[in-house]
Design a protein around this motif. Structure first.
Motif, PDB file in Angstrom:
ATOM      1  N   UNK A 111       0.850  -1.175   0.000  1.00  0.00           N
ATOM      2  CA  UNK A 111       0.000   0.000   0.000  1.00  0.00           C
ATOM      3  C   UNK A 111       0.893   1.234   0.000  1.00  0.00           C
ATOM      4  N   UNK A 112       0.546   2.196  -0.854  1.00  0.00           N
ATOM      5  CA  UNK A 112       1.296   3.445  -0.953  1.00  0.00           C
ATOM      6  C   UNK A 112       0.411   4.587  -0.474  1.00  0.00           C
ATOM      7  N   UNK A 113       0.915   5.369   0.466  1.00  0.00           N
ATOM      8  CA  UNK A 113       0.199   6.550   0.936  1.00  0.00           C
ATOM      9  C   UNK A 113       0.799   7.790   0.275  1.00  0.00           C
ATOM     10  N   UNK A 114      -0.037   8.621  -0.329  1.00  0.00           N
ATOM     11  CA  UNK A 114       0.381   9.889  -0.940  1.00  0.00           C
ATOM     12  C   UNK A 114      -0.319  11.029  -0.205  1.00  0.00           C
ATOM     13  N   UNK A 115       0.463  11.995   0.232  1.00  0.00           N
ATOM     14  CA  UNK A 115      -0.049  13.106   1.017  1.00  0.00           C
ATOM     15  C   UNK A 115       0.304  14.448   0.384  1.00  0.00           C
ATOM     16  N   UNK A 116      -0.682  15.341   0.298  1.00  0.00           N
ATOM     17  CA  UNK A 116      -0.464  16.752   0.041  1.00  0.00           C
ATOM     18  C   UNK A 116       0.248  17.026  -1.290  1.00  0.00           C
ATOM     19  N   UNK A 117       0.953  18.149  -1.400  1.00  0.00           N
ATOM     20  CA  UNK A 117       1.648  18.509  -2.624  1.00  0.00           C
ATOM     21  C   UNK A 117       1.312  19.910  -3.088  1.00  0.00           C
ATOM     22  N   UNK A 118       1.617  20.180  -4.346  1.00  0.00           N
ATOM     23  CA  UNK A 118       1.419  21.488  -4.962  1.00  0.00           C
ATOM     24  C   UNK A 118       0.820  21.287  -6.342  1.00  0.00           C
ATOM     25  N   UNK A 119      -0.225  22.080  -6.678  1.00  0.00           N
ATOM     26  CA  UNK A 119      -0.894  21.902  -7.963  1.00  0.00           C
ATOM     27  C   UNK A 119      -0.273  22.791  -9.038  1.00  0.00           C
ATOM     28  N   UNK A 120      -0.895  22.838 -10.230  1.00  0.00           N
ATOM     29  CA  UNK A 120      -0.328  23.576 -11.358  1.00  0.00           C
ATOM     30  C   UNK A 120      -0.218  25.068 -11.108  1.00  0.00           C
ATOM     31  N   UNK A 121      -1.077  25.610 -10.231  1.00  0.00           N
ATOM     32  CA  UNK A 121      -1.042  27.033  -9.919  1.00  0.00           C
ATOM     33  C   UNK A 121      -0.185  27.312  -8.692  1.00  0.00           C
ATOM     34  N   UNK A 122       0.619  26.323  -8.282  1.00  0.00           N
ATOM     35  CA  UNK A 122       1.502  26.431  -7.113  1.00  0.00           C
ATOM     36  C   UNK A 122       0.714  26.610  -5.824  1.00  0.00           C
ATOM     37  N   UNK A 123      -0.544  26.159  -5.810  1.00  0.00           N
ATOM     38  CA  UNK A 123      -1.340  26.179  -4.591  1.00  0.00           C
ATOM     39  C   UNK A 123      -1.187  24.847  -3.864  1.00  0.00           C
ATOM     40  N   UNK A 124      -1.257  24.854  -2.529  1.00  0.00           N
ATOM     41  CA  UNK A 124      -1.107  23.591  -1.798  1.00  0.00           C
ATOM     42  C   UNK A 124      -2.286  22.661  -2.009  1.00  0.00           C
ATOM     43  N   UNK A 125      -1.981  21.365  -2.110  1.00  0.00           N
ATOM     44  CA  UNK A 125      -2.988  20.306  -2.171  1.00  0.00           C
ATOM     45  C   UNK A 125      -2.996  19.641  -0.802  1.00  0.00           C
ATOM     46  N   UNK A 126      -4.171  19.482  -0.203  1.00  0.00           N
ATOM     47  CA  UNK A 126      -4.225  19.057   1.203  1.00  0.00           C
ATOM     48  C   UNK A 126      -5.001  17.761   1.404  1.00  0.00           C
ATOM     49  N   UNK A 127      -4.979  16.859   0.430  1.00  0.00           N
ATOM     50  CA  UNK A 127      -5.688  15.597   0.596  1.00  0.00           C
ATOM     51  C   UNK A 127      -4.708  14.436   0.756  1.00  0.00           C
ATOM     52  N   UNK A 128      -5.257  13.243   0.977  1.00  0.00           N
ATOM     53  CA  UNK A 128      -4.444  12.043   1.172  1.00  0.00           C
ATOM     54  C   UNK A 128      -5.101  10.872   0.456  1.00  0.00           C
ATOM     55  N   UNK A 129      -4.268  10.014  -0.156  1.00  0.00           N
ATOM     56  CA  UNK A 129      -4.750   8.873  -0.936  1.00  0.00           C
ATOM     57  C   UNK A 129      -3.922   7.631  -0.598  1.00  0.00           C
TER      58      UNK A 129
END
Length: 379
Positions: free
Chosen positions: A321-339
């Motif tokens: 299982x791989x957990x992916x958290x957060x990041x930055x989108x194309x507009x350099x805005x923070x992404x705050x979800x988890x998958x």
């Protein structure tokens, strides 16, 4: 190690778990001028039992006479942001990164028990195909003697460019490029190697997650391909260095993480405890299934949660299982979800979580825990 409050927020640092401690090294200090950034040279340690921070005392091994350098210069070189790291055999390995206005292709080793840094200077083999001087690459350990380095953003050095790899030059900074080169570094021999790669490589990219999910597979997700962030998934089989090809959802309704780069990712189970299944069925949510070699699944029991006071009492299944958290989108805005990705089925599910941490249990398995005892649940 003296107990301290906590490290100041930073970005671009290296993080890893070793012997029930979470370590953080390097990175930009938050709030600093990006043109003159302050880079953290301390190695911070979070004890996962007491939840207390401390700074581990480190020193640098005296450079060899063949490459004279003062201790101050060596210390300065190892202060990095955007570097790649991997832990194996009780040692931390750090590759590349940005420091003092320049990128590099150096490999550093930290003996975690003694806190001693040393540079692993590669053997100058004739016609060697070594990596670019780069940052924002991915690296995992393959056994205790081999490091696998992929992708990144940088510029050529004394090595030849790798045959079979691609290099997309930045139109704004003409001497820098994105790449999809894949190199191996043999720690004992101190030699850069180029494996025979098969399957469709990912496009040149940087700032992705590159995570080992079982004893021989690595999952690459997201990142930046020139000016575009992506949410593509690739699986690399390190037994034969075969790329799966891109895995993407077939339908718009298929659960899948959004475009992102500079995100965090980790395996929910210690990859060394897992072998790939003999056969992987095609998922309805993916366009390609990675080739998997026939190997028996590691038959481990369900393991109890090491910190029941911090997380849900339900045990986690021993499967990739791989957990992916957060990041930055194309507009350099923070992404705050988890998958969470089921690696065998190539299917994602979104989860709701609070602030997380990694925990080693006594059997050496990595878990994700929540501070407020909430369960990981579907969104």
């Amino acid at each position: 190690m003296a107990a301290l409050a906590a490290p100041i927020g930073s970005r671009g640092g290296c993080s890893f778990v070793h012997e029930n401690c979470f370590y953080l090294y390097g990175g930009y200090k938050s709030g600093q001028n990006p043109r003159v950034p302050r880079v953290d040279s301390d190695l911070w340690c979070l004890d996962l039992q007491s939840c207390s921070w401390s700074v581990k005392a480190c020193s640098v091994e005296k450079p060899s006479a063949s490459k004279p350098s003062s201790l101050a210069q060596a210390l300065r070189k190892k202060v990095l942001t955007g570097a790649s790291c991997a832990v194996t055999g009780g040692r931390l390995y750090v590759f590349g990164g940005w420091s003092v206005g320049m990128r590099n292709a150096e490999v550093w080793e930290l003996e975690l028990s003694s806190g001693t840094w040393r540079e692993l200077q590669p053997v100058e083999a004739e016609e060697a195909e070594g990596p670019l001087c780069k940052d924002k690459a991915g690296m995992v350990a393959y056994g205790e003697e081999m490091l696998c380095v992929f992708g990144g953003y940088g510029y050529p050095n004394r090595y030849r460019l790798q045959r079979g790899a691609s290099y997309n030059w930045d139109q704004q900074y003409l001497d820098v490029c994105w790449t999809n080169e894949l190199h191996l570094f043999h720690v004992g021999q101190r030699l850069w190697l180029s494996p025979e790669v098969t399957g469709p490589r990912p496009p040149p990219c940087a700032a992705f997650s590159f995570t080992q999910v079982d004893c021989c597979r690595v999952a690459l997700f997201g990142g930046r391909q020139q000016r575009q962030r992506v949410n593509e998934l690739y699986i690399l089989n390190m037994e034969d260095w075969h790329w799966s090809g891109v895995c993407m959802p077939l339908l718009p309704s298929t659960p899948w993480p959004s475009l992102r780069s500079f995100h965090a990712a980790c395996s929910l189970v210690d990859p060394s405890c897992l072998a790939p299944p003999p056969q992987v069925q095609r998922s309805h949510g993916a366009t390609h299934t990675p080739p998997i070699s026939a190997a028996p699944r590691c038959e481990l029991p369900w393991l109890p949660c090491p910190r029941p006071d911090l997380c849900c009492p339900s045990p986690l299944p021993v499967s990739p299982k791989l957990l992916v958290l957060w990041g930055m989108d194309n507009e350099a805005n923070p992404v705050s979800d988890a998958w969470i990705l089921d690696v065998d089925a190539l299917s994602w599910r979104k989860v709701v979580c609070c602030v997380c941490m990694l925990v080693w249990c006594q059997l050496g398995t990595k878990y994700i825990s929540a501070f407020d005892k909430n369960r990981w649940t579907k969104n």
